[in-house]
Design a protein around this motif. Structure first.
Motif, PDB file in Angstrom:
ATOM      1  N   UNK A 119       0.853  -1.188   0.000  1.00 31.48           N
ATOM      2  CA  UNK A 119       0.000   0.000   0.000  1.00 31.48           C
ATOM      3  C   UNK A 119       0.886   1.234   0.000  1.00 31.48           C
ATOM      4  N   UNK A 120       0.772   2.034  -1.047  1.00 34.26           N
ATOM      5  CA  UNK A 120       1.508   3.285  -1.170  1.00 34.26           C
ATOM      6  C   UNK A 120       0.577   4.410  -0.740  1.00 34.26           C
ATOM      7  N   UNK A 121       0.802   4.929   0.450  1.00 38.23           N
ATOM      8  CA  UNK A 121      -0.106   5.903   1.055  1.00 38.23           C
ATOM      9  C   UNK A 121       0.330   7.326   0.738  1.00 38.23           C
ATOM     10  N   UNK A 122      -0.575   8.123   0.186  1.00 40.28           N
ATOM     11  CA  UNK A 122      -0.370   9.569   0.107  1.00 40.28           C
ATOM     12  C   UNK A 122      -0.766  10.155   1.461  1.00 40.28           C
ATOM     13  N   UNK A 123       0.225  10.492   2.278  1.00 38.53           N
ATOM     14  CA  UNK A 123      -0.060  10.999   3.613  1.00 38.53           C
ATOM     15  C   UNK A 123      -0.948  12.244   3.527  1.00 38.53           C
ATOM     16  N   UNK A 124      -1.694  12.487   4.569  1.00 38.83           N
ATOM     17  CA  UNK A 124      -2.660  13.590   4.550  1.00 38.83           C
ATOM     18  C   UNK A 124      -2.017  14.888   4.063  1.00 38.83           C
ATOM     19  N   UNK A 125      -2.728  15.548   3.167  1.00 36.57           N
ATOM     20  CA  UNK A 125      -2.258  16.810   2.613  1.00 36.57           C
ATOM     21  C   UNK A 125      -1.446  16.678   1.354  1.00 36.57           C
ATOM     22  N   UNK A 126      -1.155  15.433   0.904  1.00 34.14           N
ATOM     23  CA  UNK A 126      -0.253  15.234  -0.227  1.00 34.14           C
ATOM     24  C   UNK A 126      -0.941  14.452  -1.337  1.00 34.14           C
ATOM     25  N   UNK A 127      -0.403  14.586  -2.550  1.00 36.02           N
ATOM     26  CA  UNK A 127      -0.841  13.771  -3.671  1.00 36.02           C
ATOM     27  C   UNK A 127      -2.333  13.850  -3.918  1.00 36.02           C
ATOM     28  N   UNK A 128      -2.977  12.684  -4.001  1.00 35.69           N
ATOM     29  CA  UNK A 128      -4.412  12.610  -4.267  1.00 35.69           C
ATOM     30  C   UNK A 128      -5.244  12.620  -2.993  1.00 35.69           C
ATOM     31  N   UNK A 129      -4.599  12.661  -1.842  1.00 34.68           N
ATOM     32  CA  UNK A 129      -5.325  12.933  -0.601  1.00 34.68           C
ATOM     33  C   UNK A 129      -5.735  14.407  -0.598  1.00 34.68           C
ATOM     34  N   UNK A 130      -6.650  14.768   0.286  1.00 34.22           N
ATOM     35  CA  UNK A 130      -7.091  16.172   0.347  1.00 34.22           C
ATOM     36  C   UNK A 130      -5.869  17.076   0.402  1.00 34.22           C
ATOM     37  N   UNK A 131      -5.629  17.895  -0.625  1.00 29.81           N
ATOM     38  CA  UNK A 131      -4.362  18.626  -0.707  1.00 29.81           C
ATOM     39  C   UNK A 131      -4.307  19.818   0.239  1.00 29.81           C
ATOM     40  N   UNK A 132      -3.089  20.175   0.598  1.00 34.89           N
ATOM     41  CA  UNK A 132      -2.837  21.371   1.419  1.00 34.89           C
ATOM     42  C   UNK A 132      -1.767  22.184   0.712  1.00 34.89           C
ATOM     43  N   UNK A 133      -2.189  23.165  -0.082  1.00 34.74           N
ATOM     44  CA  UNK A 133      -1.282  23.976  -0.893  1.00 34.74           C
ATOM     45  C   UNK A 133      -1.732  25.432  -0.835  1.00 34.74           C
ATOM     46  N   UNK A 134      -0.973  26.299  -1.503  1.00 35.64           N
ATOM     47  CA  UNK A 134      -1.352  27.718  -1.553  1.00 35.64           C
ATOM     48  C   UNK A 134      -2.711  27.900  -2.211  1.00 35.64           C
ATOM     49  N   UNK A 135      -3.101  26.952  -3.086  1.00 35.62           N
ATOM     50  CA  UNK A 135      -4.386  27.069  -3.764  1.00 35.62           C
ATOM     51  C   UNK A 135      -5.541  26.606  -2.901  1.00 35.62           C
ATOM     52  N   UNK A 136      -5.312  25.588  -2.064  1.00 38.55           N
ATOM     53  CA  UNK A 136      -6.417  24.993  -1.309  1.00 38.55           C
ATOM     54  C   UNK A 136      -6.534  25.507   0.124  1.00 38.55           C
ATOM     55  N   UNK A 137      -5.432  25.883   0.746  1.00 38.35           N
ATOM     56  CA  UNK A 137      -5.492  26.284   2.155  1.00 38.35           C
ATOM     57  C   UNK A 137      -6.357  27.511   2.408  1.00 38.35           C
ATOM     58  N   UNK A 138      -6.453  28.478   1.480  1.00 45.00           N
ATOM     59  CA  UNK A 138      -7.372  29.595   1.733  1.00 45.00           C
ATOM     60  C   UNK A 138      -8.816  29.169   1.946  1.00 45.00           C
ATOM     61  N   UNK A 139      -9.188  27.962   1.501  1.00 39.59           N
ATOM     62  CA  UNK A 139     -10.537  27.467   1.778  1.00 39.59           C
ATOM     63  C   UNK A 139     -10.764  27.279   3.271  1.00 39.59           C
TER      64      UNK A 139
END
Length: 421
Positions: free
Chosen positions: A72-92
């Protein structure tokens, strides 16, 4: 064969009925074995803030793992295809304060709780094997501390953390390693010291804006030393430096090709959590990290570039600094959030020394001699503190040994954890 999995998990596992975020993980199983009742191995990527790798066939360590496991290759929370945490999404999330409070749930303890949430859904409740690379190894030690019942075996590559060192301790140990790695690089490629000085002199007079909008200053250029912690990094740095300049009507300038490569190496557009949470992975005593790497650097004046009069020039390594919030376009919108995280108090412990001392889970760890990213002395002390842990200390590989070695490192550690060596 690969299968996509999505899971909705609590943002805060202490409030299971509260807000949820999405996790993505990719299941990989050897061709022809999909129907077999194979044990599971979950891979925890280094970072923080990077998704699991995207495999192309049975490459490097995965080739060995697929002989024994369903991976199992896990995209840890905030990364990849998991709910992202970036400059584009964090303002939400709202204000910088609300963003910082949200990101406080993205450390190793939450990643472990995520694993424990999804494990019974995949394994039917059986424990699984964890392979932790670098920061993934930090997460594995947290797993051993707080949820050992979920573990059949633990394998760590280049990621045994100190159980009690704070961020200042980590960087006081790190800067001398950075200097040693830099000196070793100049010994291999003596011409590179003047090449680096020449680039630094140019940048001191005229910082350059790279294709992605990053402002390349002398300090930002020093960060290319992060390459020196990988097996081929010294060679890559050399080839980058040797073709830095081109002639132009305005005189010699840094080439577009050089700028494009540097931008790709330094960018945090896809991984802002690497900067936002990097020092928080060392915070356990309630105190703020307060830009530890920047503060501690002042104790090592040899890293101040002295290039105008032919003085020394040293590259740095895996450090984050407040000026990055201005030089890197992907971080600029998050600068207030980053400052709040640096000032945040109340960080809780990530390891339980008492539990580790009575550990019964089989554990094997590769410790790379003079690892640029993780202090060897800290790792050895931790190894002595985890009951039953078996170590392989080697100078044959750098920090990326599990990827660079093909099957070798993982095979050695599997035999070690199974007491076959």
């Amino acid at each position: 064969m690969m299968t996509d999995h999505f899971f909705d998990v609590p943002l805060d596992h202490r409030a299971p009925d509260g807000e949820r975020i999405r996790l993505y993980a990719r299941e990989v199983v050897a061709a022809g074995r999909a129907r077999e009742d194979l044990p599971w191995l979950v891979y925890l990527q280094g970072g923080p803030g990077f998704p699991a790798g995207r495999p192309v066939g049975r490459e490097n360590w995965l080739d060995r793992a697929l002989e024994d496991y369903r991976v199992l290759l896990l995209d840890q929370r905030g990364t990849g295809r998991s709910t992202p945490a970036t400059r584009q999404t964090l303002p939400l999330r709202g204000t910088p304060g609300e963003q910082a409070a949200y990101l406080a749930h993205f450390r190793a303890d939450a990643i472990v709780r995520d694993c424990e949430y999804i494990r019974p859904l995949l394994t039917g409740g059986r424990p699984w094997t964890v392979l932790g690379q670098s920061f993934g190894g930090f997460c594995a030690v947290t797993y051993l501390s707080f949820a050992p019942e979920g573990l059949a075996e633990v394998i760590v590559t280049g990621g045994l953390p100190s159980l009690d060192a704070g961020a200042d301790d980590v960087y006081r140990a790190a800067y001398p390693r950075m200097e040693r790695k830099c000196r070793a690089h100049y010994a291999r490629y003596p011409q590179d010291e003047e090449a680096a000085r020449r680039i630094a002199r140019h940048l001191a007079r005229q910082p350059q804006t790279l294709p992605d909008g990053t402002v390349l200053t002398v300090e930002q250029f020093q960060q290319l030393g992060i390459l020196l912690g990988t097996g081929d990094g010294s060679h890559r740095l050399h080839y980058l430096l040797e073709d830095a300049f081109v002639p132009t009507p305005a005189g010699e300038q840094l080439s577009d090709a050089f700028g494009e490569q540097v931008a790709a190496l330094l960018s945090r557009a896809a991984s802002p959590l690497y900067t936002l949470l990097h020092e928080a992975i060392y915070a356990q005593d309630g105190r703020p990290t307060h830009w530890s790497a920047e503060r501690v650097r002042a104790e090592f004046p040899q890293f101040e570039p002295n290039v105008e009069d032919g003085g020394r020039f040293l590259f740095t390594g895996e450090t984050v600094h407040p000026w990055m919030l201005h030089t890197q376009p992907a971080l600029r919108p998050l600068r207030e959030t980053a400052q709040l995280l640096a000032r945040r108090e109340g960080w809780t412990p990530l390891y339980d020394a008492a539990q580790l001392a009575r550990n019964t889970v089989p554990v094997a760890a590769a410790i790379y001699h003079d690892d640029l990213y993780v202090d060897t002395g800290h790792s050895l002390r931790t190894a002595r503190s985890i009951a039953g842990l078996r170590t392989w200390v080697t100078d044959e590989y750098e920090h990326d040994g599990v990827r660079a070695s093909g099957r070798v490192v993982l095979d050695r550690l599997l035999r070690l954890v199974r007491d076959e060596v």
